[in-house]
Design a protein around this motif. Sequence first.
Motif, PDB file in Angstrom:
ATOM      1  N   GLY A   1      54.719  40.313  34.987  1.00 47.79           N
ATOM      2  CA  GLY A   1      55.246  39.898  36.218  1.00 47.79           C
ATOM      3  C   GLY A   1      54.735  38.517  36.858  1.00 47.79           C
ATOM      4  N   TRP A   2      53.552  38.133  36.736  1.00 47.75           N
ATOM      5  CA  TRP A   2      53.144  36.884  37.178  1.00 47.75           C
ATOM      6  C   TRP A   2      53.761  35.594  36.144  1.00 47.75           C
ATOM      7  CZ3 TRP A   2      51.927  35.669  41.674  1.00 47.75           C
ATOM      8  CH2 TRP A   2      51.286  36.629  42.601  1.00 47.75           C
ATOM      9  N   LEU A   3      53.740  36.131  35.039  1.00 45.32           N
ATOM     10  CA  LEU A   3      54.495  34.944  34.106  1.00 45.32           C
ATOM     11  C   LEU A   3      55.847  34.780  34.464  1.00 45.32           C
ATOM     12  CD1 LEU A   3      53.974  32.956  31.708  1.00 45.32           C
ATOM     13  CD2 LEU A   3      54.682  34.799  30.279  1.00 45.32           C
ATOM     14  N   SER A   4      56.432  35.792  34.650  1.00 45.14           N
ATOM     15  CA  SER A   4      57.987  35.845  35.051  1.00 45.14           C
ATOM     16  C   SER A   4      58.063  35.048  36.351  1.00 45.14           C
ATOM     17  CB  SER A   4      58.609  37.064  35.516  1.00 45.14           C
ATOM     18  OG  SER A   4      59.906  36.989  35.948  1.00 45.14           O
TER      19      SER A   4
ATOM     20  N   GLU B   1      45.955  28.948  40.940  1.00 43.42           N
ATOM     21  CA  GLU B   1      45.214  29.914  41.471  1.00 43.42           C
ATOM     22  C   GLU B   1      45.832  31.360  40.825  1.00 43.42           C
ATOM     23  OE1 GLU B   1      45.026  29.906  45.727  1.00 43.42           O
ATOM     24  OE2 GLU B   1      44.387  27.608  45.449  1.00 43.42           O
ATOM     25  N   ILE B   2      47.360  31.354  40.512  1.00 47.54           N
ATOM     26  CA  ILE B   2      47.676  32.345  39.953  1.00 47.54           C
ATOM     27  C   ILE B   2      47.197  32.654  38.504  1.00 47.54           C
ATOM     28  CG2 ILE B   2      50.021  33.458  39.320  1.00 47.54           C
ATOM     29  CD1 ILE B   2      51.317  32.210  41.745  1.00 47.54           C
ATOM     30  N   ILE B   3      47.328  31.765  37.767  1.00 46.49           N
ATOM     31  CA  ILE B   3      46.818  31.706  36.506  1.00 46.49           C
ATOM     32  C   ILE B   3      45.205  32.546  36.297  1.00 46.49           C
ATOM     33  CG2 ILE B   3      46.074  30.434  34.362  1.00 46.49           C
ATOM     34  CD1 ILE B   3      48.310  28.358  35.253  1.00 46.49           C
ATOM     35  N   GLN B   4      44.567  31.648  37.056  1.00 43.18           N
ATOM     36  CA  GLN B   4      43.163  32.223  37.422  1.00 43.18           C
ATOM     37  C   GLN B   4      43.084  33.887  37.811  1.00 43.18           C
ATOM     38  OE1 GLN B   4      40.182  30.568  36.550  1.00 43.18           O
ATOM     39  NE2 GLN B   4      39.343  32.394  36.411  1.00 43.18           N
ATOM     40  N   THR B   5      43.816  34.010  38.770  1.00 39.57           N
ATOM     41  CA  THR B   5      44.035  35.604  39.110  1.00 39.57           C
ATOM     42  C   THR B   5      44.436  36.557  38.097  1.00 39.57           C
ATOM     43  OG1 THR B   5      44.433  34.981  41.379  1.00 39.57           O
ATOM     44  CG2 THR B   5      45.057  37.116  40.795  1.00 39.57           C
ATOM     45  N   VAL B   6      45.274  35.920  37.066  1.00 37.54           N
ATOM     46  CA  VAL B   6      45.707  36.945  36.210  1.00 37.54           C
ATOM     47  C   VAL B   6      44.789  37.038  35.003  1.00 37.54           C
ATOM     48  CG1 VAL B   6      47.210  37.140  34.226  1.00 37.54           C
ATOM     49  CG2 VAL B   6      48.174  36.237  36.307  1.00 37.54           C
ATOM     50  N   PHE B   7      43.917  36.091  34.805  1.00 41.76           N
ATOM     51  CA  PHE B   7      42.942  36.346  33.929  1.00 41.76           C
ATOM     52  C   PHE B   7      41.578  37.025  34.596  1.00 41.76           C
ATOM     53  CE2 PHE B   7      44.318  31.930  32.098  1.00 41.76           C
ATOM     54  CZ  PHE B   7      45.329  32.573  31.274  1.00 41.76           C
ATOM     55  N   ASN B   8      41.221  36.810  35.773  1.00 45.58           N
ATOM     56  CA  ASN B   8      40.294  37.743  36.329  1.00 45.58           C
ATOM     57  C   ASN B   8      40.872  39.197  36.442  1.00 45.58           C
ATOM     58  OD1 ASN B   8      38.772  35.451  36.874  1.00 45.58           O
ATOM     59  ND2 ASN B   8      39.136  35.303  39.024  1.00 45.58           N
ATOM     60  N   HIS B   9      42.033  39.444  36.708  1.00 41.87           N
ATOM     61  CA  HIS B   9      42.609  40.593  36.448  1.00 41.87           C
ATOM     62  C   HIS B   9      42.470  41.535  35.447  1.00 41.87           C
ATOM     63  CE1 HIS B   9      46.108  43.458  36.574  1.00 41.87           C
ATOM     64  NE2 HIS B   9      45.652  44.040  37.774  1.00 41.87           N
ATOM     65  N   GLY B  10      42.781  40.619  34.380  1.00 39.29           N
ATOM     66  CA  GLY B  10      42.675  41.181  33.050  1.00 39.29           C
ATOM     67  C   GLY B  10      41.122  41.609  32.560  1.00 39.29           C
ATOM     68  N   SER B  11      40.154  40.532  32.992  1.00 37.77           N
ATOM     69  CA  SER B  11      38.964  40.979  32.698  1.00 37.77           C
ATOM     70  C   SER B  11      38.384  42.191  33.379  1.00 37.77           C
ATOM     71  CB  SER B  11      37.870  39.776  33.096  1.00 37.77           C
ATOM     72  OG  SER B  11      38.033  38.569  32.270  1.00 37.77           O
ATOM     73  N   TYR B  12      38.800  42.279  34.752  1.00 33.24           N
ATOM     74  CA  TYR B  12      38.412  43.672  35.463  1.00 33.24           C
ATOM     75  C   TYR B  12      38.840  44.910  34.678  1.00 33.24           C
ATOM     76  CZ  TYR B  12      38.599  46.671  39.517  1.00 33.24           C
ATOM     77  OH  TYR B  12      38.360  47.703  40.283  1.00 33.24           O
ATOM     78  N   HIS B  13      40.023  45.099  34.537  1.00 40.10           N
ATOM     79  CA  HIS B  13      40.774  46.078  33.991  1.00 40.10           C
ATOM     80  C   HIS B  13      40.154  46.188  32.401  1.00 40.10           C
ATOM     81  CE1 HIS B  13      42.856  47.755  37.078  1.00 40.10           C
ATOM     82  NE2 HIS B  13      43.505  46.495  37.541  1.00 40.10           N
ATOM     83  N   ARG B  14      39.791  45.316  31.543  1.00 40.97           N
ATOM     84  CA  ARG B  14      39.296  45.604  30.418  1.00 40.97           C
ATOM     85  C   ARG B  14      38.107  46.457  30.597  1.00 40.97           C
ATOM     86  NH1 ARG B  14      41.469  40.359  29.140  1.00 40.97           N
ATOM     87  NH2 ARG B  14      39.537  39.250  29.667  1.00 40.97           N
ATOM     88  N   GLY B  15      37.576  45.673  31.440  1.00 38.15           N
ATOM     89  CA  GLY B  15      35.878  46.541  31.910  1.00 38.15           C
ATOM     90  C   GLY B  15      36.212  48.029  32.169  1.00 38.15           C
ATOM     91  N   GLN B  16      37.016  48.145  32.747  1.00 37.17           N
ATOM     92  CA  GLN B  16      37.544  49.566  33.173  1.00 37.17           C
ATOM     93  C   GLN B  16      37.904  50.455  31.935  1.00 37.17           C
ATOM     94  OE1 GLN B  16      40.469  49.406  36.084  1.00 37.17           O
ATOM     95  NE2 GLN B  16      38.923  49.647  37.760  1.00 37.17           N
TER      96      GLN B  16
END
Length: 165
Positions: free
Chosen positions: A55-58, A119-134
């Motif tokens: 979604g964010w890449l789009s 900021e969007i790019i950083q958010t996407v990478f942070n989001h991925g880290s968060y959910h990989r941890g989950q």
Amino acid sequence: MNQRYLDYASYNIWANNRLINDLLARKEELLEKELVGSFSTIRATVLHIWYAETGWLSRLNENGWKTHEVTEFSGTNHELFKQWQKTSTEFEKFVNQAELEKKIAFEHKGRVFSIPSREIIQTVFNHGSYHRGQVVMMLRQFGITQISQTDYIEWVREKERGNIK
């Protein structure tokens, strides 16, 4: 400044691939077992990470929030991982040529926002880290303790050792 974001894009792919390799070593049905978490299964969590990247890449490519390939996805876990890897690679290609200060305008819940691409790019990478941890915590709930390290600092160490290009 672009190098920092390229590093994060490379890290994101590395971490995704490490998690994917761990998940591929498990039985398919494990990824469908329900438990308590932000999402009810590991597969649902992975789909969510892929959904956000897609979604964010789009949106960064000024195509709106196009996620139908994720929301309509019904393939195997192996096919899911391949598609997720493809999107992560496309995200890295975007970052490589991105105008980091370019503002991306979008509407959410009736409000218009305008955010720099960086900021969007950083958010996407942070989001991925968060959910990989989950996902790691979900695996641990199933009694699995042998899980690859996916922390950013481990990526830095591996890069310094010459194990990452």
